[in-house]
Scaffold this motif. Structure first.
Motif, mmCIF file in Angstrom:
data_model
loop_
_atom_site.group_PDB
_atom_site.id
_atom_site.type_symbol
_atom_site.label_atom_id
_atom_site.label_comp_id
_atom_site.label_asym_id
_atom_site.label_seq_id
_atom_site.Cartn_x
_atom_site.Cartn_y
_atom_site.Cartn_z
ATOM 1 N N LYS A 139 -33.949 -84.594 -46.015
ATOM 2 C CA LYS A 139 -32.996 -84.568 -47.123
ATOM 3 C C LYS A 139 -31.644 -85.088 -46.670
ATOM 4 O O LYS A 139 -31.127 -84.711 -45.629
ATOM 5 N N ASN A 140 -31.063 -85.932 -47.504
ATOM 6 C CA ASN A 140 -29.713 -86.408 -47.303
ATOM 7 C C ASN A 140 -28.785 -85.197 -47.336
ATOM 8 O O ASN A 140 -28.938 -84.308 -48.163
ATOM 9 N N ALA A 141 -27.797 -85.158 -46.472
ATOM 10 C CA ALA A 141 -26.857 -84.037 -46.434
ATOM 11 C C ALA A 141 -26.074 -83.916 -47.742
ATOM 12 O O ALA A 141 -25.478 -82.886 -48.003
ATOM 13 N N TYR A 142 -26.070 -84.961 -48.545
ATOM 14 C CA TYR A 142 -25.326 -84.978 -49.803
ATOM 15 C C TYR A 142 -26.278 -84.999 -50.993
ATOM 16 O O TYR A 142 -25.921 -85.466 -52.063
ATOM 17 N N LEU A 157 -16.680 -84.067 -51.390
ATOM 18 C CA LEU A 157 -17.125 -82.711 -51.680
ATOM 19 C C LEU A 157 -18.497 -82.784 -52.317
ATOM 20 O O LEU A 157 -18.743 -83.650 -53.164
ATOM 21 N N TYR A 158 -19.376 -81.882 -51.925
ATOM 22 C CA TYR A 158 -20.704 -81.815 -52.520
ATOM 23 C C TYR A 158 -21.084 -80.355 -52.701
ATOM 24 O O TYR A 158 -20.918 -79.547 -51.784
ATOM 25 N N LYS A 159 -21.561 -80.004 -53.912
ATOM 26 C CA LYS A 159 -22.020 -78.642 -54.196
ATOM 27 C C LYS A 159 -23.376 -78.723 -54.886
ATOM 28 O O LYS A 159 -23.618 -79.613 -55.687
ATOM 29 N N GLU A 160 -24.218 -77.741 -54.584
ATOM 30 C CA GLU A 160 -25.497 -77.605 -55.280
ATOM 31 C C GLU A 160 -25.804 -76.117 -55.354
ATOM 32 O O GLU A 160 -25.013 -75.281 -54.918
ATOM 33 N N GLY A 161 -26.937 -75.774 -55.920
ATOM 34 C CA GLY A 161 -27.352 -74.374 -55.970
ATOM 35 C C GLY A 161 -26.550 -73.555 -56.957
ATOM 36 O O GLY A 161 -26.050 -74.061 -57.957
ATOM 37 N N ASP A 162 -26.407 -72.256 -56.648
ATOM 38 C CA ASP A 162 -25.766 -71.314 -57.566
ATOM 39 C C ASP A 162 -24.317 -71.680 -57.876
ATOM 40 O O ASP A 162 -23.863 -71.527 -59.008
ATOM 41 N N VAL A 163 -23.593 -72.170 -56.882
ATOM 42 C CA VAL A 163 -22.187 -72.530 -57.083
ATOM 43 C C VAL A 163 -22.074 -73.644 -58.122
ATOM 44 O O VAL A 163 -21.299 -73.548 -59.077
ATOM 45 N N ALA A 201 -20.234 -83.498 -57.247
ATOM 46 C CA ALA A 201 -19.756 -84.317 -56.132
ATOM 47 C C ALA A 201 -18.397 -84.902 -56.483
ATOM 48 O O ALA A 201 -18.150 -85.274 -57.630
ATOM 49 N N ASP A 202 -17.525 -84.953 -55.489
ATOM 50 C CA ASP A 202 -16.217 -85.598 -55.630
ATOM 51 C C ASP A 202 -16.160 -86.781 -54.679
ATOM 52 O O ASP A 202 -16.583 -86.673 -53.518
ATOM 53 N N TYR A 203 -15.605 -87.868 -55.187
ATOM 54 C CA TYR A 203 -15.365 -89.064 -54.375
ATOM 55 C C TYR A 203 -13.877 -89.364 -54.389
ATOM 56 O O TYR A 203 -13.203 -89.162 -55.404
ATOM 57 N N ARG A 204 -13.375 -89.875 -53.276
ATOM 58 C CA ARG A 204 -11.966 -90.254 -53.165
ATOM 59 C C ARG A 204 -11.880 -91.625 -52.499
ATOM 60 O O ARG A 204 -12.611 -91.907 -51.554
ATOM 61 N N GLY A 205 -10.949 -92.427 -53.010
ATOM 62 C CA GLY A 205 -10.722 -93.747 -52.440
ATOM 63 C C GLY A 205 -9.370 -93.827 -51.775
ATOM 64 O O GLY A 205 -8.471 -93.017 -52.041
ATOM 65 N N SER A 206 -9.195 -94.803 -50.910
ATOM 66 C CA SER A 206 -7.940 -94.947 -50.168
ATOM 67 C C SER A 206 -6.777 -95.372 -51.070
ATOM 68 O O SER A 206 -5.629 -95.118 -50.751
ATOM 69 N N MET A 207 -7.069 -95.975 -52.200
ATOM 70 C CA MET A 207 -6.012 -96.437 -53.107
ATOM 71 C C MET A 207 -5.743 -95.426 -54.229
ATOM 72 O O MET A 207 -5.145 -95.764 -55.237
ATOM 73 N N LYS A 223 -15.390 -87.646 -60.141
ATOM 74 C CA LYS A 223 -16.057 -86.352 -60.022
ATOM 75 C C LYS A 223 -17.314 -86.398 -60.868
ATOM 76 O O LYS A 223 -17.280 -86.837 -62.004
ATOM 77 N N PHE A 224 -18.415 -85.940 -60.288
ATOM 78 C CA PHE A 224 -19.713 -85.902 -60.962
ATOM 79 C C PHE A 224 -20.109 -84.460 -61.211
ATOM 80 O O PHE A 224 -20.030 -83.632 -60.306
ATOM 81 N N TRP A 225 -20.550 -84.194 -62.429
ATOM 82 C CA TRP A 225 -21.236 -82.957 -62.762
ATOM 83 C C TRP A 225 -22.615 -83.395 -63.238
ATOM 84 O O TRP A 225 -22.728 -84.190 -64.174
ATOM 85 N N VAL A 226 -23.644 -82.931 -62.602
ATOM 86 C CA VAL A 226 -25.003 -83.355 -62.941
ATOM 87 C C VAL A 226 -25.839 -82.118 -63.228
ATOM 88 O O VAL A 226 -25.855 -81.175 -62.436
ATOM 89 N N SER A 227 -26.510 -82.148 -64.378
ATOM 90 C CA SER A 227 -27.448 -81.073 -64.687
ATOM 91 C C SER A 227 -28.844 -81.667 -64.717
ATOM 92 O O SER A 227 -29.030 -82.809 -65.131
ATOM 93 N N GLU A 228 -29.797 -80.893 -64.252
ATOM 94 C CA GLU A 228 -31.183 -81.347 -64.223
ATOM 95 C C GLU A 228 -32.004 -80.459 -65.150
ATOM 96 O O GLU A 228 -31.960 -79.238 -65.043
ATOM 97 N N SER A 229 -32.707 -81.109 -66.069
ATOM 98 C CA SER A 229 -33.556 -80.414 -67.030
ATOM 99 C C SER A 229 -34.999 -80.430 -66.542
ATOM 100 O O SER A 229 -35.319 -81.079 -65.545
ATOM 101 N N LYS A 230 -35.884 -79.751 -67.283
ATOM 102 C CA LYS A 230 -37.309 -79.736 -66.923
ATOM 103 C C LYS A 230 -37.934 -81.115 -67.045
ATOM 104 O O LYS A 230 -38.827 -81.463 -66.287
ATOM 105 N N ASN A 231 -37.475 -81.897 -68.042
ATOM 106 C CA ASN A 231 -38.052 -83.215 -68.276
ATOM 107 C C ASN A 231 -37.035 -84.111 -68.963
ATOM 108 O O ASN A 231 -35.944 -83.664 -69.328
#
Length: 176
Positions: free
Chosen positions: A31-34, A48-54, A77-83, A88-96
């Motif tokens: 598994k990718n660490a992210y 920043l990366y979060k999964e699970g209950d949080v 997940a949060d992404y930051r650029g030098s400029m 910021k991503f919020w992703v929900s996963e459904s059954k289908n």
């Protein structure tokens, strides 16, 4: 004796090839660490990366803990650029994919009624219907949301350049 020696070398060679193949396969399956997120997206890096209950708690809170919203898992997940660009991503996963499409339509039908976001407009990016809303300054100004397979993505991109934002969405659709 010579036949036994060549058979031994052949057996050792086959064992070495099999062991190498198994090792390579297991490394590829790790598994990718992210999670699903790439380390780089456009000119930004994952910060920043979060999964699970949080992540589940935060994503459900954004949906208002509505009983109509069925989420199996969640990711942030949060992404930051030098400029100064941020995403910021919020992703929900459904059954289908059907449940994900239903959640997307529920989100689209209510997002403009909150007073926090504009009415949505949509476009097609990489063959996927993507909705766009602008938000109040304290919420971030630029938001895109779409469903892909059994996941629903909400992306806040803090960059005033529309072409830049659409490229980030395009890359997200391709990579995530």
């Amino acid at each position: 004796m010579r036949k036994n020696k060549s058979e031994l070398y052949l057996a050792l060679f086959i064992i070495a090839v099999l062991a190498g193949t198994v090792l390579l396969y297991t490394q590829m399956q790790e598994k990718n660490a992210y999670g699903m997120f790439p380390e780089k997206l456009g000119d930004m890096s994952l910060s920043l990366y979060k999964e699970g209950d949080v992540a589940m708690t935060e994503v459900k809170r954004l949906h208002g803990n509505s009983p109509n919203v069925k989420v199996e898992s969640a990711y942030i997940a949060d992404y930051r650029g030098s400029m100064g660009s941020k995403a910021k991503f919020w992703v929900s996963e459904s059954k289908n994919s059907e449940e994900a499409a239903s959640l997307l339509e529920l989100m689209n039908s209510s997002v403009g009624k909150t007073g926090m976001f504009s009415e949505s407009t949509n476009s097609t990016i990489e063959g996927i219907k993507v909705y766009f809303v602008s938000g109040l300054p304290e919420l971030g100004l630029y938001h895109y949301f779409y469903a892909k397979d059994k996941r629903v993505f909400w992306i806040q991109i803090d960059n005033p350049d529309e072409a830049y934002r659409k490229n980030i969405v395009r890359e997200s659709i391709k990579l995530i």
